[in-house]
Design a protein around this motif. Sequence first.
Motif, PDB file in Angstrom:
ATOM      1  N   VAL A  78       0.961  -1.191  -0.037  1.00  8.64           N
ATOM      2  CA  VAL A  78      -0.033  -0.036   0.100  1.00  8.64           C
ATOM      3  C   VAL A  78       0.801   1.169   0.041  1.00  8.64           C
ATOM      4  CG1 VAL A  78      -1.987  -1.146   0.910  1.00  8.64           C
ATOM      5  CG2 VAL A  78      -0.344  -0.137   2.483  1.00  8.64           C
ATOM      6  N   ASP A  79       0.297   2.434  -0.420  1.00 10.31           N
ATOM      7  CA  ASP A  79       0.995   3.548  -0.314  1.00 10.31           C
ATOM      8  C   ASP A  79       1.488   4.213   1.143  1.00 10.31           C
ATOM      9  OD1 ASP A  79       0.377   3.838  -3.122  1.00 10.31           O
ATOM     10  OD2 ASP A  79      -1.062   5.390  -2.694  1.00 10.31           O
ATOM     11  N   TYR A  80       2.664   4.839   0.885  1.00 14.69           N
ATOM     12  CA  TYR A  80       3.338   5.272   2.138  1.00 14.69           C
ATOM     13  C   TYR A  80       2.968   6.847   2.374  1.00 14.69           C
ATOM     14  CZ  TYR A  80       6.698   1.725   2.397  1.00 14.69           C
ATOM     15  OH  TYR A  80       7.458   0.480   2.624  1.00 14.69           O
ATOM     16  N   ILE A  81       2.890   7.191   3.626  1.00 15.25           N
ATOM     17  CA  ILE A  81       2.748   8.394   4.046  1.00 15.25           C
ATOM     18  C   ILE A  81       4.218   8.871   4.372  1.00 15.25           C
ATOM     19  CG2 ILE A  81       2.050  10.311   5.680  1.00 15.25           C
ATOM     20  CD1 ILE A  81      -0.080   8.942   3.673  1.00 15.25           C
ATOM     21  N   ASN A  82       5.021   9.943   3.732  1.00 12.98           N
ATOM     22  CA  ASN A  82       6.238  10.202   4.043  1.00 12.98           C
ATOM     23  C   ASN A  82       6.281  11.547   4.651  1.00 12.98           C
ATOM     24  OD1 ASN A  82       6.288   8.268   1.435  1.00 12.98           O
ATOM     25  ND2 ASN A  82       8.300   8.008   2.616  1.00 12.98           N
ATOM     26  N   MET A  83       7.243  12.230   5.223  1.00 10.94           N
ATOM     27  CA  MET A  83       7.487  13.421   5.674  1.00 10.94           C
ATOM     28  C   MET A  83       8.938  13.603   6.082  1.00 10.94           C
ATOM     29  SD  MET A  83       5.990  12.912   9.580  1.00 10.94           S
ATOM     30  CE  MET A  83       6.406  14.909   9.973  1.00 10.94           C
ATOM     31  N   ALA A  84       9.527  14.856   6.280  1.00  6.68           N
ATOM     32  CA  ALA A  84      10.765  15.068   6.759  1.00  6.68           C
ATOM     33  C   ALA A  84      10.656  15.942   7.632  1.00  6.68           C
ATOM     34  CB  ALA A  84      11.380  15.863   5.541  1.00  6.68           C
ATOM     35  N   VAL A  85      11.809  15.650   8.692  1.00  2.50           N
ATOM     36  CA  VAL A  85      11.845  16.326   9.880  1.00  2.50           C
ATOM     37  C   VAL A  85      13.483  16.927  10.194  1.00  2.50           C
ATOM     38  CG1 VAL A  85      12.240  16.115  12.542  1.00  2.50           C
ATOM     39  CG2 VAL A  85      10.297  14.705  11.054  1.00  2.50           C
ATOM     40  N   GLN A  86      13.717  18.156  10.327  1.00 11.14           N
ATOM     41  CA  GLN A  86      14.681  18.745  10.821  1.00 11.14           C
ATOM     42  C   GLN A  86      14.934  18.800  12.231  1.00 11.14           C
ATOM     43  OE1 GLN A  86      15.932  22.669   8.944  1.00 11.14           O
ATOM     44  NE2 GLN A  86      16.028  23.436  11.278  1.00 11.14           N
ATOM     45  N   LEU A  87      15.960  18.270  13.090  1.00 12.34           N
ATOM     46  CA  LEU A  87      16.200  18.024  14.317  1.00 12.34           C
ATOM     47  C   LEU A  87      17.401  18.787  14.848  1.00 12.34           C
ATOM     48  CD1 LEU A  87      15.534  16.607  17.096  1.00 12.34           C
ATOM     49  CD2 LEU A  87      17.020  14.594  16.111  1.00 12.34           C
ATOM     50  N   ASP A  88      17.229  19.634  15.798  1.00 11.47           N
ATOM     51  CA  ASP A  88      18.549  20.230  16.420  1.00 11.47           C
ATOM     52  C   ASP A  88      18.861  19.609  17.716  1.00 11.47           C
ATOM     53  OD1 ASP A  88      18.724  22.152  14.226  1.00 11.47           O
ATOM     54  OD2 ASP A  88      17.490  23.467  14.948  1.00 11.47           O
ATOM     55  N   CYS A  89      19.934  18.994  17.877  1.00  9.26           N
ATOM     56  CA  CYS A  89      20.129  18.331  19.285  1.00  9.26           C
ATOM     57  C   CYS A  89      21.638  18.233  19.264  1.00  9.26           C
ATOM     58  CB  CYS A  89      19.148  16.989  19.291  1.00  9.26           C
ATOM     59  SG  CYS A  89      20.070  15.698  18.434  1.00  9.26           S
ATOM     60  N   ALA A  90      21.939  18.055  20.558  1.00  8.31           N
ATOM     61  CA  ALA A  90      23.372  17.855  21.031  1.00  8.31           C
ATOM     62  C   ALA A  90      23.874  16.412  20.850  1.00  8.31           C
ATOM     63  CB  ALA A  90      23.526  18.149  22.489  1.00  8.31           C
ATOM     64  N   MET A  91      23.084  15.461  20.429  1.00  3.18           N
ATOM     65  CA  MET A  91      23.394  14.284  20.168  1.00  3.18           C
ATOM     66  C   MET A  91      24.528  13.734  19.107  1.00  3.18           C
ATOM     67  SD  MET A  91      20.606  10.975  19.914  1.00  3.18           S
ATOM     68  CE  MET A  91      19.703  11.445  21.593  1.00  3.18           C
ATOM     69  N   SER A  92      25.410  12.903  19.191  1.00  2.00           N
ATOM     70  CA  SER A  92      26.243  12.488  18.160  1.00  2.00           C
ATOM     71  C   SER A  92      25.448  11.681  16.928  1.00  2.00           C
ATOM     72  CB  SER A  92      27.397  11.537  18.819  1.00  2.00           C
ATOM     73  OG  SER A  92      26.844  10.134  19.027  1.00  2.00           O
ATOM     74  N   ILE A  93      26.078  11.626  15.943  1.00  2.00           N
ATOM     75  CA  ILE A  93      25.359  11.043  14.708  1.00  2.00           C
ATOM     76  C   ILE A  93      25.193   9.391  15.110  1.00  2.00           C
ATOM     77  CG2 ILE A  93      26.119  10.177  12.194  1.00  2.00           C
ATOM     78  CD1 ILE A  93      27.636  12.944  12.237  1.00  2.00           C
ATOM     79  N   ASP A  94      26.171   8.641  15.834  1.00  2.00           N
ATOM     80  CA  ASP A  94      26.276   7.178  16.219  1.00  2.00           C
ATOM     81  C   ASP A  94      25.152   7.124  16.866  1.00  2.00           C
ATOM     82  OD1 ASP A  94      28.373   6.607  14.266  1.00  2.00           O
ATOM     83  OD2 ASP A  94      29.656   6.836  15.997  1.00  2.00           O
ATOM     84  N   ARG A  95      24.956   8.083  18.283  1.00  2.00           N
ATOM     85  CA  ARG A  95      23.978   7.936  18.996  1.00  2.00           C
ATOM     86  C   ARG A  95      22.519   8.058  18.326  1.00  2.00           C
ATOM     87  NH1 ARG A  95      21.243   5.162  21.930  1.00  2.00           N
ATOM     88  NH2 ARG A  95      20.037   6.046  23.575  1.00  2.00           N
ATOM     89  N   LEU A  96      22.520   9.107  17.372  1.00  2.00           N
ATOM     90  CA  LEU A  96      21.149   9.291  16.862  1.00  2.00           C
ATOM     91  C   LEU A  96      20.833   8.345  16.010  1.00  2.00           C
ATOM     92  CD1 LEU A  96      18.746  11.236  16.382  1.00  2.00           C
ATOM     93  CD2 LEU A  96      20.078  12.068  14.234  1.00  2.00           C
TER      94      LEU A  96
END
Length: 134
Positions: free
Chosen positions: A46-64
């Motif tokens: 079935v079709d997908y519902i898609n969206m985008a999110v911009q997240l500002d946080c102090a988390m490292s790339i690996d932890r995210l």
Amino acid sequence: MRYWLALGSNDQPQAALDFACASLGKLGAVNVSSRYEFPPRSGIGVDYINMAVQLDCAMSIDRLRQNIFELETNAGRIRRSNTVRLDIDLIAWQEEGQAVVFDPNRFPLPQDVILPMQEIWVEYSICMQKFLMN
């Protein structure tokens, strides 16, 4: 750090995307796009519902990345299935004062990522052109 994420679901998408946005909001400041309906890239399901999110946080790339995997699992995602409760892809990131870094494993970006991403990221086209020229 600033992160740009692509989210999608074709199994209870409103609830799954609401869960993802609320969970990401606990990590930092979020800016979310509208939700768009797209057919599955594989042509199966079935079709997908898609969206985008911009997240500002102090988390490292690996932890995210680990956090994203945990969010998908907690939402009920079953991997390698045509029914996807929640898919979250890390598309790009930027440390303050540095250039944007795109995940080269995500290219070429499909329309179901590009359209919502352009809505929340004004400089998207400029950053993309610089990335593709390198």
